[in-house]
Enzyme design. Structure first.
Site, PDB file in Angstrom:
ATOM      1  N   LYS A  19      11.099  51.215  11.970  1.00  0.00           N
ATOM      2  CA  LYS A  19      11.015  52.451  11.177  1.00  0.00           C
ATOM      3  C   LYS A  19       9.561  52.872  10.995  1.00  0.00           C
ATOM      4  O   LYS A  19       8.756  52.101  10.470  1.00  0.00           O
ATOM      5  CB  LYS A  19      11.666  52.241   9.807  1.00  0.00           C
ATOM      6  CG  LYS A  19      11.818  53.535   9.022  1.00  0.00           C
ATOM      7  CD  LYS A  19      12.319  53.297   7.607  1.00  0.00           C
ATOM      8  CE  LYS A  19      11.190  52.921   6.672  1.00  0.00           C
ATOM      9  NZ  LYS A  19      10.206  54.024   6.482  1.00  0.00           N
ATOM     10  N   LEU A  51      14.415  50.153   3.217  1.00  0.00           N
ATOM     11  CA  LEU A  51      12.958  50.092   3.329  1.00  0.00           C
ATOM     12  C   LEU A  51      12.432  51.447   2.889  1.00  0.00           C
ATOM     13  O   LEU A  51      12.889  52.487   3.379  1.00  0.00           O
ATOM     14  CB  LEU A  51      12.554  49.784   4.776  1.00  0.00           C
ATOM     15  CG  LEU A  51      11.098  49.429   5.072  1.00  0.00           C
ATOM     16  CD1 LEU A  51      10.679  48.178   4.311  1.00  0.00           C
ATOM     17  CD2 LEU A  51      10.894  49.214   6.563  1.00  0.00           C
ATOM     18  N   ASP A  52      11.485  51.456   1.942  1.00  0.00           N
ATOM     19  CA  ASP A  52      10.995  52.712   1.381  1.00  0.00           C
ATOM     20  C   ASP A  52      10.423  53.622   2.456  1.00  0.00           C
ATOM     21  O   ASP A  52       9.915  53.167   3.487  1.00  0.00           O
ATOM     22  CB  ASP A  52       9.919  52.440   0.334  1.00  0.00           C
ATOM     23  CG  ASP A  52      10.467  51.743  -0.898  1.00  0.00           C
ATOM     24  OD1 ASP A  52      11.636  51.988  -1.250  1.00  0.00           O
ATOM     25  OD2 ASP A  52       9.726  50.955  -1.515  1.00  0.00           O
ATOM     26  N   ALA A  53      10.458  54.933   2.193  1.00  0.00           N
ATOM     27  CA  ALA A  53       9.959  55.902   3.160  1.00  0.00           C
ATOM     28  C   ALA A  53       8.488  55.684   3.481  1.00  0.00           C
ATOM     29  O   ALA A  53       8.045  55.918   4.610  1.00  0.00           O
ATOM     30  CB  ALA A  53      10.184  57.327   2.644  1.00  0.00           C
ATOM     31  N   SER A  55       6.964  52.871   3.602  1.00  0.00           N
ATOM     32  CA  SER A  55       6.786  51.567   4.240  1.00  0.00           C
ATOM     33  C   SER A  55       7.251  51.659   5.688  1.00  0.00           C
ATOM     34  O   SER A  55       7.982  52.562   6.070  1.00  0.00           O
ATOM     35  CB  SER A  55       7.575  50.482   3.494  1.00  0.00           C
ATOM     36  OG  SER A  55       7.126  50.361   2.158  1.00  0.00           O
TER      37      SER A  55
END
Length: 209
Positions: A19, A51-53, A55
């Site tokens: 990502k 998973l945070d945007a 990160s």
């Protein structure tokens, strides 16, 4: 009367996705953040562990509900490995605090594995690049945790005096980022349950101290 042999079910299909920064852990975009549909066109798969945007790194997707729960539920204690670029050069005291457990507002963290990455890992440039303050050095640490609290790694490094500038998840249990460029994905068979509960996988990386 003879026994009828039932066909064996295929192993659950698993997708490893690298990502990039600015992509949500969902297929639909929101606001300025892109969605997974821009990268993955596979029906019937869902994110297993978010998973945070802001990160980067490994995101797993599967269409198997039991496998999804095994990966995402912290009760299964699947280790998650992160490479973290922090502001400042982390010292032994900070690493010792991370290993022992850090006091956060929602309670102390479990003991983690933490060590410096020196030389820094060779990672793809981030778009946009991080904002570095002039005359303040940065350092990299590897952190392995078995929890899944909201923005936990960022809060842990801030609590020991080294704010996170860049966060890359490089492994979840036996699965790693190896062989995946940012935005790329690969499908494979799921690892056996015994491997998933074991030690964290060791992605390709520089020597650490």
């Amino acid at each position: 009367m003879g026994w009828t042999t039932m066909p064996q079910a295929d192993p659950p299909r698993l997708i490893r996705f690298h990502k990039p920064y600015g992509v949500l852990s969902q297929f639909t975009p929101e606001g300025r953040w892109r969605g997974l549909a821009d990268f993955i066109d596979v029906p019937g798969v869902y994110v297993a562990g978010r998973l945070d945007a802001d990160s980067e790194g490994l995101l797993l997707l599967t269409g198997d509900g039991a496998l999804q729960a095994r990966i995402a539920d912290p009760r299964h204690k699947m280790p998650k490995t992160y490479w973290v670029q922090v502001e400042g050069e982390p010292d032994d005291a900070a690493l010792a605090a991370l290993r022992a457990g850090v006091a956060l507002k929602d309670g102390p963290t479990r003991p983690a594995q933490a060590r410096r990455l020196d030389p820094p890992p060779k990672v793809a440039p981030r778009d946009p690049p991080i904002r570095e303050r002039r005359h303040i050095p940065t350092g990299w640490i590897e952190l392995v945790i078995r929890e899944g609290r909201n923005r936990q790694v960022r809060r842990m490094t801030a609590a020991v005096g080294f704010p996170t500038l860049r966060l890359i998840r490089v492994a979840i249990g036996p699965y790693t980022l190896d062989g995946l460029a940012p935005g790329a994905w690969a499908a494979e068979e799921a690892a056996p349950l015994s491997r998933s509960r074991g030690a964290a996988a060791r992605p390709s990386r520089p020597s650490a101290r």
